[in-house]
Design a protein around this motif. Structure first.
Motif, mmCIF file in Angstrom:
data_model
loop_
_atom_site.group_PDB
_atom_site.id
_atom_site.type_symbol
_atom_site.label_atom_id
_atom_site.label_comp_id
_atom_site.label_asym_id
_atom_site.label_seq_id
_atom_site.Cartn_x
_atom_site.Cartn_y
_atom_site.Cartn_z
ATOM 1 N N LEU A 531 0.828 -1.201 0.000
ATOM 2 C CA LEU A 531 0.000 0.000 0.000
ATOM 3 C C LEU A 531 0.863 1.253 0.000
ATOM 4 O O LEU A 531 0.549 2.243 -0.679
ATOM 5 C CB LEU A 531 -0.940 0.002 1.212
ATOM 6 N N MET A 605 -1.457 -5.009 -5.597
ATOM 7 C CA MET A 605 -2.833 -5.042 -5.082
ATOM 8 C C MET A 605 -3.420 -6.447 -5.077
ATOM 9 O O MET A 605 -4.164 -6.800 -4.147
ATOM 10 C CB MET A 605 -3.717 -4.083 -5.886
ATOM 11 N N VAL A 608 -2.298 -7.813 -1.864
ATOM 12 C CA VAL A 608 -3.084 -7.250 -0.750
ATOM 13 C C VAL A 608 -4.427 -7.950 -0.649
ATOM 14 O O VAL A 608 -4.869 -8.356 0.440
ATOM 15 C CB VAL A 608 -3.262 -5.725 -0.941
ATOM 16 N N ILE A 631 -7.971 3.144 0.217
ATOM 17 C CA ILE A 631 -8.088 1.689 0.246
ATOM 18 C C ILE A 631 -8.536 1.298 1.650
ATOM 19 O O ILE A 631 -7.847 1.604 2.633
ATOM 20 C CB ILE A 631 -6.740 1.007 -0.090
#
Length: 788
Positions: A531, A605, A608, A631
Motif C-alpha cells: 500500500l 494489489m 493485498v 483503500i
C-alpha cells in the motif's frame, strides 16, 4: 206515555229464543243502523215525556251526549250492522274477539256512560247498561240505575241476547220460564222488563249487549227500537275503534322499536350516512360517522341545506346531483369533495331515491377515500419510477454478475499462480541451494564468484515474485494470530517511513485499539508495504499518506454482507492522482500495472487482496481522478487475548552452522526429489544423520520402524494425499515430544499451519536450512533409541 209496542206471545212448549218480539218484519232491523246522530233519539225522548223536558242539568247532559256521540261517529270506521251474523262463531273465537278490545275491568268512560244514559232516556226505563260477556261472568262497562259491577254469566239476560241476531225483548220476566226464578228477577234489582241489543264484533262474534231494564212491565215503540239499535251500533263502533286503536298502538310500538333499531344502525354505521328531504333538500339525517369525517355536528346541519356550513360551489354541485337522482329515480355513484372543519375530504358517495311515510327523500352513503387516493397517488408515483428502478437493479445485477465472473477468473488465476509458485519455489530451492554451496567454495576465482552471486541475486528476486504470486493466490502458509492492528502499523512505521521520500508525510491515527483481529503478522507487514509503495507512486510531487484505524459496530452494510458484526477498519488514504473507473475495475488483476514494465509487476494489489481475504477480510476501493485514493481493509474483530510476541519463524541467519556442529537423526519428508536430495545433502554436510521419505506414508513407516527415535522431523507443508500438518498430527498422537520443522513453498486449502509451528519458507538456502534446524533442535538434546 210512549206508544206500546205490539208483541206476540210464544206458545211453543220447548221455548223459543224470544218469548216476545217486536211486531216488525225481520228485514226492518237492517234499517236501524241508518241513524247517524242521537238527535232523533233525544227529540223522541222529549216527545215521550209529553214535551216536558228534564231540568237544565239533564238538558246539558243531553247536549254533551249529542256532541260526544257526533264526534265519535265521525271518527269511527263505518261498519254497518246488518242484523245477521252469518255462521255462529265458537265460544273460543268469541272470547278471542272480546279480548281484542282489552276493555274488561277498565275504568268508567264518559262515552259509554252517556250512551247508557241516552238508552235509558230513549226507552223510558229507570235502568240501562252496556254489558260484556266473559267466559264465566257478565261485566258492566256502563250502567244507569243498577248497583252492580258484574254478575255470574248464568244470571245474565244478555247471555240469551247473544244467541241470536235480533234484539231480545222480554215485556214481563215473571211469566217467562227462562227468567222467572232468576235472582235478578226475584230479588234486587227485580228486573221485570228487559230489552237487549247484541254488540256484534267485526269478526261476527257477539261480545255483549246494550240493554234497557225496568222493575215494571214495559214496552217499546218501533221508533224506540230503531234509536236503541243505533245506540248499540254506536257502542259497537266505539269498541271497534278501540280495537283498531289498540292494534295501531301495537303496530306503532313495533314500528317505533324498528325505527329505533334502524336509527341506531344508521347512527353507529362505520360509514357516513345522511338523508335529505325532497324537494327542499334539507338535511333530515346525519350520523356519527358523518360528524367524524366532516367535523360538522348533527344539530348544526339538521333542517339546513348546508349552504352556510360548506363552500357554496360544493353545495351547488351536491344539489345538482341530488336533483338528478330524485328526478330520474335512479341511484347514482359519484366522487365528491367536501370541505369542513376537518379539511377537504374526498368522498365516494352512493345517492339513492326512496319513498317514506312523509314523502320522498334522498339517502346518501359515503366512504372517506381521502387516504386511499393519497396512497394510490403514491403508488402511481412509485410506478412511474419502477421501470427506472428495474433498469438500475438490472444494471446492479449485471455488475454483480460481472464481479462474480471477475472473482472466478481471479480465483482461477490464483490457483494457477499458486501452482506455478510452488513448482518455481522448488526449482529455486535447488538452483539457489547448489549455487550457494558453490559460492562458498574457496577454490573459486573472483569472476566465477561474481557470476554465482548474480545467479543468487536473480534467485532472490524470483523468490520475492513467487511470494507475491502465492499471496495473490492465497496459497501462502498462513500463521494467523490475535494481534492489535494499530500496534502492527506502528511497529512497521519505521520501515514504511524509509520507503517514502521526504516530500511525503506518513500519518497514523488509531481509533480502533484495543480491538484486535486475527491475521498473519508477516503477511500484514507485506500488505502495508505494498500500500505504501502504491501511494508513493501516486504522489510524485509529495503529499500525505494516512493510515487510519477505526471501529465498525456492524460491517454488514459497509461490506454488503461479506463481513458481519464488529470489525476493525484500516484506511490507507493518499492525496495523490487518484484512479479512473476503468483502472479501479482492474487493479486486482494479476500483472496489471499503470507504472510500466520497469517499475511495476502488477502483483501489489492482488497480493493485498489475497492476504486480506485469507484473513477473512474485505478490500474496498474509493478513488476519484485528481482527488486521491482510499483503500479500506475491513477485518473481522477477533475476541481473545493478544499474542504477546510473534510466532517463532525460521528466517535467514547471517552465520551458517559449520559441519559437525551438532549430531542427531533427522527425517526429511518432501515429494519433490530434487528438493529432497538437496536438503539431505546439505544436512549431511552439516554433520547430521539424515533419513529421507518421498511422502507422508513413507515417513509414518520410517518413524514406526525406529519406534520414534527421531531427533527432528523436517517436512514439506503441501503434499498429495496428506499434508505436512496432517502428518505431524498423526505422529504427535504417539510421539508428542517429537520436534518438527515445516518447509513451505505453497499452502494448499487443507494445509493451514497450526499456531506456534516453526516454518521455513522456500526457496531455501544452505545457511537458512542449517540455521533453522539448529534453532529447532537447540532447546533439547537428541533423543536416544530405547534399549531393546
Amino acid at each position: 206515555m210512549c206508544p206500546a209496542i205490539q208483541v206476540r206471545a210464544c206458545r211453543c212448549r220447548t221455548g223459543c229464543r224470544t218469548s216476545t218480539s217486536p211486531s216488525l218484519p225481520r228485514s226492518s232491523w237492517g234499517r236501524f243502523a241508518r241513524l247517524s246522530t242521537t238527535a232523533d233519539a233525544l227529540g223522541w225522548a222529549r216527545n215521550c215525556r209529553g214535551g216536558r223536558g228534564p231540568e237544565d242539568p239533564l238538558r246539558r247532559s243531553t247536549r254533551n251526549l249529542q256532541s260526544t256521540y257526533d264526534s265519535v261517529l265521525a271518527a269511527t270506521p263505518s261498519v254497518p250492522y246488518t242484523g245477521t251474523m252469518g255462521e255462529t262463531l265458537s265460544e273460543t273465537a268469541r272470547l278471542e274477539s272480546l279480548a281484542e278490545y282489552a276493555i274488561l275491568d277498565t275504568a268508567p268512560e264518559e262515552f259509554f256512560d252517556q250512551i247508557a244514559l241516552a238508552a235509558s232516556l230513549v226507552a223510558g226505563t229507570p235502568m240501562a247498561a252496556i254489558t260484556l260477556l266473559d267466559a264465566e261472568r257478565q261485566w258492566f262497562k256502563a250502567r244507569v240505575g243498577l248497583d252492580l259491577d258484574e254478575t255470574p254469566r248464568s244470571q245474565a239476560f244478555c247471555n240469551h241476547t247473544i244467541e241470536g241476531d235480533e234484539p231480545l225483548v222480554i215485556p214481563d220476566t215473571t211469566v217467562d220460564g227462562r227468567f222467572a226464578t232468576n235472582p235478578l228477577v226475584v230479588s234486587g234489582p227485580r228486573i221485570r222488563f228487559y230489552a237487549g241489543f247484541p254488540l256484534v264484533a267485526e269478526s261476527g262474534a257477539r261480545v255483549g249487549a246494550l240493554c234497557v231494564l225496568s222493575d215494571g212491565t214495559h214496552g217499546l215503540t218501533e221508533k224506540q227500537m230503531k234509536i236503541l239499535a243505533a245506540l248499540a251500533e254506536s257502542v259497537r263502533g266505539q269498541l271497534e275503534l278501540r280495537r283498531t286503536t289498540r292494534k295501531l298502538a301495537v303496530k306503532y310500538s313495533k314500528l317505533a322499536r324498528a325505527n329505533k333499531v334502524l336509527s341506531s344502525i344508521i347512527a353507529e354505521a362505520p360509514v357516513m350516512m345522511f338523508a335529505k328531504s325532497w324537494p327542499d333538500l334539507t338535511m333530515i339525517e346525519w350520523n356519527k360517522a358523518a360528524e367524524d369525517v366532516t367535523g360538522v355536528l348533527r344539530d348544526e346541519v339538521l333542517g339546513k341545506t348546508g349552504a352556510d356550513l360548506f363552500p357554496p360551489h360544493e353545495v351547488v354541485d351536491f344539489q345538482e346531483r341530488d336533483r338528478r337522482v330524485m328526478e330520474s329515480g335512479e341511484l347514482v355513484d359519484a366522487e365528491e369533495t367536501l370541505t369542513g372543519p376537518r379539511g377537504t375530504r374526498l368522498l365516494r358517495t352512493r345517492k339513492i331515491p326512496l319513498d317514506g311515510v312523509g314523502g320522498r327523500f334522498l339517502l346518501g352513503i359515503s366512504e372517506d377515500i381521502t387516504e386511499l387516493r393519497a396512497r394510490e397517488r403514491e403508488l402511481d408515483s412509485l410506478n412511474e419510477t419502477l421501470e427506472q428502478r428495474v433498469t438500475e437493479r438490472s444494471a446492479q445485477l449485471l455488475e454483480v454478475e460481472e464481479q462474480l465472473h471477475h472473482s472466478r477468473r481471479l480465483e482461477s488465476l490464483g490457483r494457477l499462480a499458486g501452482g506455478v509458485a510452488h513448482d518455481f519455489n522448488n526449482l529455486l530451492t535447488v538452483i539457489q541451494g547448489y549455487a550457494g554451496v558453490l559460492a562458498t567454495s574457496p577454490r573459486l576465482d573472483s569472476r566465477t564468484r561474481e557470476d554465482l552471486n548474480e545467479i543468487l541475486e536473480a534467485g532472490t528476486r524470483a523468490a520475492g515474485l513467487t511470494q507475491q504470486l502465492l499471496a495473490f493466490g492465497r496459497k501462502q502458509a498462513n500463521r494467523p494470530e490475535v494481534l492489535d492492528l494499530g500496534e502492527s502499523v506502528r511497529d512497521a512505521f519505521s520501515i514504511l517511513r524509509r520507503m517514502a521520500p521526504p516530500a511525503i508525510e506518513i500519518v497514523v491515527t488509531d481509533h480502533a485499539s484495543p480491538w484486535a483481529t486475527r491475521a498473519d503478522r508477516g503477511q500484514l507487514e507485506q500488505v502495508l508495504t505494498n500500500l505504501t509503495v502504491n501511494a508513493v507512486d501516486a504522489m510524485p510531487k509529495g503529499g500525505t499518506l494516512t493510515f487510519r484505524l477505526t471501529r465498525e459496530l456492524d460491517a454488514k452494510k459497509l461490506t454488503r454482507g461479506r463481513v458481519r458484526g464488529e470489525a476493525v477498519v484500516l484506511d490507507a488514504i493518499d492525496t495523490g492522482q487518484g484512479m479512473s473507473k476503468a483502472v479501479q475495475a482492474r487493479i486486482f488483476e494479476p500483472f496489471f500495472t499503470t507504472k510500466g514494465e520497469v517499475r511495476g509487476t502488477g502483483l501489489g494489489m492482488p497480493t493485498v487482496l489475497g492476504i486480506v481475504e485469507q484473513s477473512g477480510g474485505v478490500v474496498l476501493v474509493d478513488s476519484k481522478r485528481g482527488k486521491g485514493t482510499r483503500i479500506r481493509l475491513v477485518f473481522p474483530r477477533a475476541m481473545g487475548d493478544l499474542d504477546s510476541s510473534p510466532t517463532p519463524v525460521a528466517d535467514r541467519y547471517s552465520t551458517p552452522q559449520t559441519e559437525g556442529a551438532y549430531q542427531g537423526t533427522l527425517l526429511v519428508v518432501d515429494d519433490d526429489d530434487a528438493v529432497r536430495r538437496f536438503i539431505v545433502k546439505t544436512l549431511r554436510r552439516g554433520g547430521y544423520d539424515v533419513l529421507e521419505a518421498a511422502g507422508p506414508g513413507d515417513a509414518l513407516l520410517e518413524v514406526e520402524a525406529r519406534d520414534g527415535a527421531i531427533d527432528l522431523l523436517l517436512t514439506d507443508v503441501a503434499m498429495p494425499r496428506m499434508t505436512g500438518p496432517q502428518l505431524i498430527d498423526r505422529l504427535k498422537a504417539k510421539h508428542p515430544e517429537l520436534p518438527v520443522l515445516l518447509m513451505s513453498g505453497y499452502a494448499s486449502d487443507r494445509s493451514t499451519v497450526p499456531p506456534g509451528a516453526r516454518i521455513l519458507q522456500k526457496p531455501i538456502t544452505p545457511s537458512d536450512l542449517l540455521s533453522a534446524v539448529a534453532q529447532a533442535m537447540s532447546p533439547r538434546p537428541p533423543l536416544a533409541a530405547p534399549a531393546l
